[in-house]
Design a protein around this motif. Sequence first.
Motif, PDB file in Angstrom:
ATOM      1  N   ILE A  95      32.695  -7.417  41.983  1.00  0.00           N
ATOM      2  CA  ILE A  95      31.620  -7.551  40.985  1.00  0.00           C
ATOM      3  C   ILE A  95      30.289  -7.810  41.684  1.00  0.00           C
ATOM      4  O   ILE A  95      29.269  -7.194  41.357  1.00  0.00           O
ATOM      5  CB  ILE A  95      31.944  -8.666  39.970  1.00  0.00           C
ATOM      6  CG1 ILE A  95      33.140  -8.250  39.094  1.00  0.00           C
ATOM      7  CG2 ILE A  95      30.730  -8.990  39.105  1.00  0.00           C
ATOM      8  CD1 ILE A  95      33.725  -9.372  38.249  1.00  0.00           C
ATOM      9  N   ALA A  96      30.282  -8.701  42.672  1.00  0.00           N
ATOM     10  CA  ALA A  96      29.041  -9.088  43.346  1.00  0.00           C
ATOM     11  C   ALA A  96      28.407  -7.940  44.141  1.00  0.00           C
ATOM     12  O   ALA A  96      27.177  -7.817  44.180  1.00  0.00           O
ATOM     13  CB  ALA A  96      29.300 -10.270  44.272  1.00  0.00           C
ATOM     14  N   TRP A 119      21.995  -3.685  35.733  1.00  0.00           N
ATOM     15  CA  TRP A 119      22.822  -4.312  36.758  1.00  0.00           C
ATOM     16  C   TRP A 119      22.960  -5.815  36.506  1.00  0.00           C
ATOM     17  O   TRP A 119      24.066  -6.361  36.561  1.00  0.00           O
ATOM     18  CB  TRP A 119      22.239  -4.062  38.153  1.00  0.00           C
ATOM     19  CG  TRP A 119      22.886  -4.903  39.194  1.00  0.00           C
ATOM     20  CD1 TRP A 119      24.079  -4.690  39.798  1.00  0.00           C
ATOM     21  CD2 TRP A 119      22.390  -6.149  39.700  1.00  0.00           C
ATOM     22  NE1 TRP A 119      24.367  -5.723  40.665  1.00  0.00           N
ATOM     23  CE2 TRP A 119      23.335  -6.630  40.617  1.00  0.00           C
ATOM     24  CE3 TRP A 119      21.242  -6.899  39.460  1.00  0.00           C
ATOM     25  CZ2 TRP A 119      23.163  -7.825  41.301  1.00  0.00           C
ATOM     26  CZ3 TRP A 119      21.068  -8.085  40.139  1.00  0.00           C
ATOM     27  CH2 TRP A 119      22.029  -8.537  41.058  1.00  0.00           C
ATOM     28  N   THR A 123      26.449  -7.561  35.580  1.00  0.00           N
ATOM     29  CA  THR A 123      27.020  -8.549  36.502  1.00  0.00           C
ATOM     30  C   THR A 123      27.294  -9.874  35.798  1.00  0.00           C
ATOM     31  O   THR A 123      28.386 -10.448  35.932  1.00  0.00           O
ATOM     32  CB  THR A 123      26.084  -8.753  37.713  1.00  0.00           C
ATOM     33  OG1 THR A 123      25.904  -7.491  38.372  1.00  0.00           O
ATOM     34  CG2 THR A 123      26.654  -9.769  38.688  1.00  0.00           C
TER      35      THR A 123
END
Length: 191
Positions: A95-96, A119, A123
Amino acid sequence: MGCNEMKQLRMPSFLHDVFGEKQSMGAIAAILLFGGMLTAALYGAFPEMTNDLPVWRSALAFVLIFDIGSGCIANFTASTSNFYAARKTNRLVFIAIHVHVVLVALLLHADIWYSLGVWAYTTIAALTVNALIGKQSQLVVAGFLLSVGLGGIPMLPGITPYMLIVCELFMLKVLFGFAVDHYGRAIRNFR
């Protein structure tokens, strides 16, 4: 015969993050076919997206678009979903590091600020959904957050059609396809 009923191929370890540990030929074909068709269709419909760009920038943008499209399918397979359900740290890292939508925007010089917003929302939403793994509310929260995002992106004034498609598929891939434990593997691991 469905994808789960076909013979499973053991994936080399360097492909586990993409396909999981085992994947059927049908699923691999669907993953690659969608990524390739999406990339080709976007270029066919919007050839102007690469006007005046060096070949290397266009090629890299297309590789990232292919990855986003392929990931939309891969993340819904039992193998990929279960691989990450058993590896919480890998899921958080995935995810990061997923900044593909921003990189595509930078490479194509299109909708950079919008892509940053998509984004950031994706996130934060994906981390929220990930925190709910093992809880029955995970799917509903993921569906709600995805619906808010998918409903909001087309309302961004002047967003280019190809970035609209890339942004929405990126959100589907990371927020709903990836952050959700689709097959209950994490729930079984908690018990």
